[in-house]
Design an enzyme around this catalytic site. Structure first.
Site, PDB file in Angstrom:
ATOM      1  N   ASP A  14       7.042  34.571  93.396  1.00  0.00           N
ATOM      2  CA  ASP A  14       8.353  35.077  93.820  1.00  0.00           C
ATOM      3  C   ASP A  14       9.295  35.329  92.649  1.00  0.00           C
ATOM      4  OD1 ASP A  14       7.507  34.856  96.429  1.00  0.00           O
ATOM      5  OD2 ASP A  14       8.714  33.088  96.901  1.00  0.00           O
ATOM      6  N   HIS A  48       6.786  34.949  99.270  1.00  0.00           N
ATOM      7  CA  HIS A  48       7.725  34.728 100.374  1.00  0.00           C
ATOM      8  C   HIS A  48       8.577  35.981 100.543  1.00  0.00           C
ATOM      9  CE1 HIS A  48      11.161  32.011 102.169  1.00  0.00           C
ATOM     10  NE2 HIS A  48      10.787  32.978 102.992  1.00  0.00           N
ATOM     11  N   GLU A  75       4.317  33.479 102.922  1.00  0.00           N
ATOM     12  CA  GLU A  75       5.394  32.639 103.435  1.00  0.00           C
ATOM     13  C   GLU A  75       6.383  33.505 104.196  1.00  0.00           C
ATOM     14  OE1 GLU A  75       5.607  28.897 100.319  1.00  0.00           O
ATOM     15  OE2 GLU A  75       7.151  30.448 100.214  1.00  0.00           O
ATOM     16  N   THR A 105      17.038  28.245  97.440  1.00  0.00           N
ATOM     17  CA  THR A 105      15.613  28.158  97.710  1.00  0.00           C
ATOM     18  C   THR A 105      15.451  27.389  99.008  1.00  0.00           C
ATOM     19  OG1 THR A 105      13.467  27.459  96.805  1.00  0.00           O
ATOM     20  CG2 THR A 105      15.348  26.027  96.371  1.00  0.00           C
ATOM     21  N   HIS A 196       6.987  22.461  96.536  1.00  0.00           N
ATOM     22  CA  HIS A 196       8.435  22.609  96.362  1.00  0.00           C
ATOM     23  C   HIS A 196       8.925  21.677  95.256  1.00  0.00           C
ATOM     24  CE1 HIS A 196      12.169  24.519  97.557  1.00  0.00           C
ATOM     25  NE2 HIS A 196      12.763  23.385  97.280  1.00  0.00           N
TER      26      HIS A 196
END
Length: 248
Positions: A14, A48, A75, A105, A196
């Site tokens: 991303d 994502h 995602e 985020t 994450h």
């Protein structure tokens, strides 16, 4: 390496797109990053497509789907727009994540327990096109139980609280929560992934958890790549993970 010691790395690209979108240019190309990551040992590529299109764009997803040699993990928010797009591109894997426009985020796990019917319908909808869905959740028993009840094959445990811990005691407490979540997920027949906030200095304890299947990591790899190159950044992360998993 035995199956019990195996761990996979999904590289999230991303933030390669974030850099591109910051100036509205055609570079850097997320596709190039994805291909370099695969060559360096990534087991999959995560993207994502956010509602606000702040980084990854539809075209990125379409191109990646056609050229990746590993697999794409898509995602997505649980919205009609994203479900329809997923049906169009037919990814092998998708991960449902919560999403708000204001967040920098993803800030927490999906509340599966609070919206079981809605998420069950979405999981079943993508299953009909052969897409395996994971749910990005906090490592809480009620969320894991709900994920299993609705028929999701996999979960991705949110490691943000572990990554943000400021003291050794807090870090140990959050790591224990993740470890318990993995064990509980496995006991409910789920594939358990995590991600994450993981980086080169905190990934090993998570990778060492027995039963952990895959870690999805992006920002740390993209940031490190500025100094060592994308392939080297991926290789270093994979080496740390594999080494930790071998000590299970």
């Amino acid at each position: 390496m035995t199956e019990a010691n195996r761990i996979l790395l999904g590289v999230n690209i991303d933030h390669v797109a974030t850099l591109r979108q910051a100036r509205g240019t055609r570079y850097p190309d997320p596709l190039k990053a994805a291909l370099d990551a695969e060559e360096a040992g990534a087991d999959g590529i995560t993207v994502h497509l956010r509602e606000d299109r702040r980084h990854i764009q539809e075209r990125d997803v379409r191109v990646l789907k056609e050229v990746l040699q590993t697999r794409m993990n898509f995602e997505m928010g649980v919205t009609e727009e994203m479900l329809a797009f997923a049906e169009l591109i037919r990814p092998a894997h998708a991960c449902f994540v919560p999403e708000t426009r204001q967040e920098l985020t993803t800030e927490g796990g999906l509340d599966v327990a609070g919206q079981e019917a809605r998420i069950r319908a979405a999981v079943e909808r993508l299953a009909r096109i052969g897409c395996e869905v994971s749910l990005f959740i906090d490592a809480e028993p009620q969320q894991i139980e709900a994920a299993a009840r609705i028929g999701a094959p996999a979960v991705e445990l949110h490691t943000g609280r572990y990554a943000d811990a400021r003291t050794p005691a807090e870090t140990a407490r959050e790591l224990a929560r993740i470890r318990d979540g993995v064990e509980y997920g496995l006991s409910h027949g789920l594939i358990v992934n995590a991600g994450h906030g993981l980086h080169y200095h905190n990934v090993e304890p998570v990778a060492a958890i027995p039963g952990m299947h895959e870690l999805n990591i992006g920002h740390a790899i993209v940031a490190h790549a500025l100094f060592v190159g994308f392939k080297a950044a991926v290789q270093e992360m994979k080496l740390l993970m594999v080494g930790a998993a071998s000590r299970r």
